[in-house]
Write a protein that holds these residues in place. Sequence first.
Motif, PDB file in Angstrom:
ATOM      1  N   ARG A 100       0.829  -1.210   0.000  1.00 30.06           N
ATOM      2  CA  ARG A 100       0.000   0.000   0.000  1.00 30.06           C
ATOM      3  C   ARG A 100       0.869   1.268   0.000  1.00 30.06           C
ATOM      4  O   ARG A 100       0.629   2.193  -0.775  1.00 30.06           O
ATOM      5  CB  ARG A 100      -0.894  -0.035   1.239  1.00 30.06           C
ATOM      6  CG  ARG A 100      -2.152   0.752   1.132  1.00 30.06           C
ATOM      7  CD  ARG A 100      -3.163   0.302   2.190  1.00 30.06           C
ATOM      8  NE  ARG A 100      -2.692   0.456   3.535  1.00 30.06           N
ATOM      9  CZ  ARG A 100      -2.758  -0.501   4.478  1.00 30.06           C
ATOM     10  NH1 ARG A 100      -3.273  -1.680   4.200  1.00 30.06           N
ATOM     11  NH2 ARG A 100      -2.308  -0.288   5.695  1.00 30.06           N
ATOM     12  N   ILE A 101       1.889   1.291   0.869  1.00 29.93           N
ATOM     13  CA  ILE A 101       2.706   2.519   0.917  1.00 29.93           C
ATOM     14  C   ILE A 101       3.601   2.630  -0.313  1.00 29.93           C
ATOM     15  O   ILE A 101       3.960   3.713  -0.737  1.00 29.93           O
ATOM     16  CB  ILE A 101       3.532   2.667   2.220  1.00 29.93           C
ATOM     17  CG1 ILE A 101       4.599   1.588   2.355  1.00 29.93           C
ATOM     18  CG2 ILE A 101       2.621   2.696   3.446  1.00 29.93           C
ATOM     19  CD1 ILE A 101       5.585   1.880   3.488  1.00 29.93           C
ATOM     20  N   LYS A 102       3.932   1.468  -0.910  1.00 28.50           N
ATOM     21  CA  LYS A 102       4.663   1.522  -2.175  1.00 28.50           C
ATOM     22  C   LYS A 102       3.809   2.266  -3.196  1.00 28.50           C
ATOM     23  O   LYS A 102       4.271   3.211  -3.842  1.00 28.50           O
ATOM     24  CB  LYS A 102       4.956   0.115  -2.693  1.00 28.50           C
ATOM     25  CG  LYS A 102       5.586   0.112  -4.080  1.00 28.50           C
ATOM     26  CD  LYS A 102       5.808  -1.276  -4.618  1.00 28.50           C
ATOM     27  CE  LYS A 102       6.344  -1.181  -6.059  1.00 28.50           C
ATOM     28  NZ  LYS A 102       6.572  -2.489  -6.674  1.00 28.50           N
ATOM     29  N   ARG A 103       2.556   1.840  -3.315  1.00 31.13           N
ATOM     30  CA  ARG A 103       1.683   2.429  -4.324  1.00 31.13           C
ATOM     31  C   ARG A 103       1.300   3.858  -3.988  1.00 31.13           C
ATOM     32  O   ARG A 103       1.209   4.709  -4.862  1.00 31.13           O
ATOM     33  CB  ARG A 103       0.425   1.578  -4.469  1.00 31.13           C
ATOM     34  CG  ARG A 103       0.714   0.290  -5.195  1.00 31.13           C
ATOM     35  CD  ARG A 103      -0.484  -0.614  -5.210  1.00 31.13           C
ATOM     36  NE  ARG A 103      -0.274  -1.700  -6.166  1.00 31.13           N
ATOM     37  CZ  ARG A 103      -0.951  -2.829  -6.162  1.00 31.13           C
ATOM     38  NH1 ARG A 103      -1.883  -3.046  -5.257  1.00 31.13           N
ATOM     39  NH2 ARG A 103      -0.710  -3.758  -7.061  1.00 31.13           N
ATOM     40  N   LYS A 104       1.059   4.081  -2.703  1.00 29.85           N
ATOM     41  CA  LYS A 104       0.575   5.398  -2.293  1.00 29.85           C
ATOM     42  C   LYS A 104       1.665   6.465  -2.370  1.00 29.85           C
ATOM     43  O   LYS A 104       1.397   7.623  -2.663  1.00 29.85           O
ATOM     44  CB  LYS A 104       0.093   5.326  -0.832  1.00 29.85           C
ATOM     45  CG  LYS A 104      -1.385   5.359  -0.641  1.00 29.85           C
ATOM     46  CD  LYS A 104      -1.692   5.602   0.829  1.00 29.85           C
ATOM     47  CE  LYS A 104      -1.087   6.900   1.322  1.00 29.85           C
ATOM     48  NZ  LYS A 104      -1.059   7.038   2.771  1.00 29.85           N
ATOM     49  N   THR A 105       2.898   6.102  -2.046  1.00 35.20           N
ATOM     50  CA  THR A 105       3.950   7.103  -1.872  1.00 35.20           C
ATOM     51  C   THR A 105       5.227   6.811  -2.650  1.00 35.20           C
ATOM     52  O   THR A 105       5.711   7.649  -3.408  1.00 35.20           O
ATOM     53  CB  THR A 105       4.318   7.225  -0.372  1.00 35.20           C
ATOM     54  OG1 THR A 105       3.129   7.475   0.360  1.00 35.20           O
ATOM     55  CG2 THR A 105       5.317   8.335  -0.144  1.00 35.20           C
ATOM     56  N   GLN A 132       7.652   7.215   3.916  1.00 38.10           N
ATOM     57  CA  GLN A 132       6.285   6.964   4.353  1.00 38.10           C
ATOM     58  C   GLN A 132       6.253   6.292   5.723  1.00 38.10           C
ATOM     59  O   GLN A 132       5.379   6.578   6.543  1.00 38.10           O
ATOM     60  CB  GLN A 132       5.531   6.116   3.318  1.00 38.10           C
ATOM     61  CG  GLN A 132       4.048   5.953   3.637  1.00 38.10           C
ATOM     62  CD  GLN A 132       3.322   7.295   3.745  1.00 38.10           C
ATOM     63  OE1 GLN A 132       3.407   8.123   2.853  1.00 38.10           O
ATOM     64  NE2 GLN A 132       2.625   7.529   4.864  1.00 38.10           N
ATOM     65  N   ILE A 133       7.209   5.401   5.958  1.00 36.24           N
ATOM     66  CA  ILE A 133       7.256   4.751   7.274  1.00 36.24           C
ATOM     67  C   ILE A 133       7.516   5.803   8.357  1.00 36.24           C
ATOM     68  O   ILE A 133       6.869   5.819   9.400  1.00 36.24           O
ATOM     69  CB  ILE A 133       8.328   3.627   7.300  1.00 36.24           C
ATOM     70  CG1 ILE A 133       7.862   2.484   6.396  1.00 36.24           C
ATOM     71  CG2 ILE A 133       8.557   3.129   8.728  1.00 36.24           C
ATOM     72  CD1 ILE A 133       8.916   1.432   6.110  1.00 36.24           C
ATOM     73  N   THR A 134       8.463   6.705   8.077  1.00 37.90           N
ATOM     74  CA  THR A 134       8.732   7.790   9.037  1.00 37.90           C
ATOM     75  C   THR A 134       7.461   8.621   9.256  1.00 37.90           C
ATOM     76  O   THR A 134       7.118   8.972  10.381  1.00 37.90           O
ATOM     77  CB  THR A 134       9.876   8.693   8.526  1.00 37.90           C
ATOM     78  OG1 THR A 134      10.992   7.870   8.238  1.00 37.90           O
ATOM     79  CG2 THR A 134      10.267   9.728   9.566  1.00 37.90           C
ATOM     80  N   ASP A 135       6.771   8.910   8.166  1.00 37.39           N
ATOM     81  CA  ASP A 135       5.518   9.659   8.251  1.00 37.39           C
ATOM     82  C   ASP A 135       4.521   8.945   9.162  1.00 37.39           C
ATOM     83  O   ASP A 135       3.853   9.576   9.987  1.00 37.39           O
ATOM     84  CB  ASP A 135       4.912   9.761   6.846  1.00 37.39           C
ATOM     85  CG  ASP A 135       4.358  11.131   6.556  1.00 37.39           C
ATOM     86  OD1 ASP A 135       5.076  12.108   6.801  1.00 37.39           O
ATOM     87  OD2 ASP A 135       3.196  11.213   6.103  1.00 37.39           O
ATOM     88  N   ASP A 136       4.441   7.652   9.001  1.00 36.94           N
ATOM     89  CA  ASP A 136       3.503   6.860   9.795  1.00 36.94           C
ATOM     90  C   ASP A 136       3.913   6.800  11.268  1.00 36.94           C
ATOM     91  O   ASP A 136       3.065   6.706  12.149  1.00 36.94           O
ATOM     92  CB  ASP A 136       3.371   5.449   9.204  1.00 36.94           C
ATOM     93  CG  ASP A 136       2.690   5.466   7.838  1.00 36.94           C
ATOM     94  OD1 ASP A 136       2.011   6.475   7.530  1.00 36.94           O
ATOM     95  OD2 ASP A 136       2.840   4.486   7.076  1.00 36.94           O
ATOM     96  N   ILE A 137       5.218   6.866  11.511  1.00 39.25           N
ATOM     97  CA  ILE A 137       5.714   6.931  12.901  1.00 39.25           C
ATOM     98  C   ILE A 137       5.344   8.284  13.513  1.00 39.25           C
ATOM     99  O   ILE A 137       4.842   8.362  14.628  1.00 39.25           O
ATOM    100  CB  ILE A 137       7.253   6.740  12.948  1.00 39.25           C
ATOM    101  CG1 ILE A 137       7.633   5.324  12.494  1.00 39.25           C
ATOM    102  CG2 ILE A 137       7.786   7.039  14.352  1.00 39.25           C
ATOM    103  CD1 ILE A 137       9.122   5.129  12.246  1.00 39.25           C
ATOM    104  N   LEU A 138       5.604   9.337  12.731  1.00 36.57           N
ATOM    105  CA  LEU A 138       5.357  10.692  13.238  1.00 36.57           C
ATOM    106  C   LEU A 138       3.888  10.881  13.631  1.00 36.57           C
ATOM    107  O   LEU A 138       3.586  11.640  14.550  1.00 36.57           O
ATOM    108  CB  LEU A 138       5.783  11.741  12.206  1.00 36.57           C
ATOM    109  CG  LEU A 138       7.293  11.802  11.940  1.00 36.57           C
ATOM    110  CD1 LEU A 138       7.598  12.756  10.793  1.00 36.57           C
ATOM    111  CD2 LEU A 138       8.059  12.209  13.196  1.00 36.57           C
TER     112      LEU A 138
END
Lengths: 320, 320
Positions: free
Chosen positions: A166-171, A208-214
């Motif tokens: 999902r995050i691959k496709r989204k971002t 995106q992973i960092t974004d999701d952590i934040l």
Amino acid sequence: MKLKAMYSFLNTDLNIVEKELETAIQSNYPLLSEASLHLLQAGGKRIRPVFVLLAGKFGNYNIERMKHIAVALELIHMSSLVHDDVIDDAELRRGKKTIKAKWSNRFAMYTGDYIFARSLELMTKFNQPLIHQILAHTLVEVCRGEIEQISDKYRFDQNLRCYLRRIKRKTALLIAVSCQLGALAAEAPKEIHERLYLFGYYVGMSFQITDDILDFIGTEEQLGKPAGSDLLQGNITLPVFFAMEDEKVKAKITQITPETPPDEMKEIISLIKQTGAIEKSYAVSDRYLQKAFAVLEQLPKNKARNTFYNIAKYIGKRKF
Amino acid sequence: MKLKAMYSFLNTDLNIVEKELETAIQSNYPLLSEASLHLLQAGGKRIRPVFVLLAGKFGNYNIERMKHIAVALELIHMSSLVHDDVIDDAELRRGKKTIKAKWSNRFAMYTGDYIFARSLELMTKFNQPLIHQILAHTLVEVCRGEIEQISDKYRFDQNLRCYLRRIKRKTALLIAVSCQLGALAAEAPKEIHERLYLFGYYVGMSFQITDDILDFIGTEEQLGKPAGSDLLQGNITLPVFFAMEDEKVKAKITQITPETPPDEMKEIISLIKQTGAIEKSYAVSDRYLQKAFAVLEQLPKNKARNTFYNIAKYIGKRKF
């Protein structure tokens, strides 16, 4: 070092891109121009144009050609932001007024469509079939990602692979393709534009992973919305997967609905942090970053490569 | 003669197009496939694919090539229908359940985006820059038309030119471009594809004017919504312009808001009909039709030209 200082040598060219962006969204309709300009001025880091230009430095860089790709990709990103704001539940509005909030769902949607169509118009300046094939395929994948995000909401039994896809496709894809198309527009050879794609992909995943952590560790002021908003909306992100390894925490998380009260959300977020999920997520983000660095090593040494390195490092470690 | 019988010689090829349409919207997401299929099966006259194929007959017709243009243009039309259903006011739903009504605004929007992206993917099979330039420009114009339609709502002081420009962008352009791209895909020369564009444009204008007339004279059963719905929603169409030439009728019309009760609307519609506005509008529609016929005369005589003639006649005079 501040992000913008890292690529200050691109400033002249980025100003050209900025002017082109303004020109591209001009229209005869005051309302449409106003809405598009509102969006443009909301800013953003213009990270896609920066990546396009840097990637172009690995080929025959010509700003008059590069700018069209840079503007087109930023417009695509902008149009996806407008569409993101088309919602059913008015409470889900972001910190500041969106096009949808200021005008209407319908208007936001067509503004998004318009900005997107303008980007396609710019892309017709390129006659390389590969550029169009890559872009069209990417757009299909991005839409799939958006639809997955809707259908995967509150599906607490989904696996980690769902999240990564999902995050691959989204971002990540759009960042990867910014690099690749930048290189292609500069007529860089296959081994260069494919490596740059891979670099962008890894950086995008880490981003995106960092974004999701934040979303869990940021303050309401930094985020423009309460911490844990993603989870409240049913988006299962990486920290949630790690936190759910603890059965007790999982039991709490799987009870979340859009109606879960703020106090209860605060408690759950606190529990999630205690599981070490944030640290584990940072480790995954870092692994992607290391892969990005490894790809960079295989590219010719130049100023752009150095800048890519600094930006990637900054993006993966950023604190807000 | 029924519409379908007019182009029965295209049946084999139209079946190929239909199969390709189904393939194009396949996806791994049950929800997305379901929504897209729902839309596909809602049918429609597939008038754009028919026009593409007929136009191709003026060049080197090869169905394996033609089908991609036909499918792409039908997908673009379909995606615009889904986006049309993204609304703010739930009462405005159509006679039957829309994607937006069955699922959500957000889902409808991304389904539209997805279908549109798939059409772009198909278009990458064509390496003729002119095809892409025409299509991209058309998409920009279509979006402008949609936005105009929003901002021109309940603006009773707009002039007739606003209306004509709006229906050109909203409807006529995509039909014009179906003809032109069909001819271009079949490598027809400039004088042919430009004439076919013009033919499609005139037919499209006549088609939309007739559509706007039917909104007043159709029954609720034929329309799937009460007569005069366009006007109630603030869309000022050709019969309204003519009716407003009568100052008394104008005074009533300009009082219309989304809250005008059905009884009052019925009275206003009855008044509009008494002004002769319907007949005058039919005359304008007919004038466009005559122009379409005149363009056809300048094209080589063949079966496709004959069929175009019959379809145009049917479309301009249709009663529902």
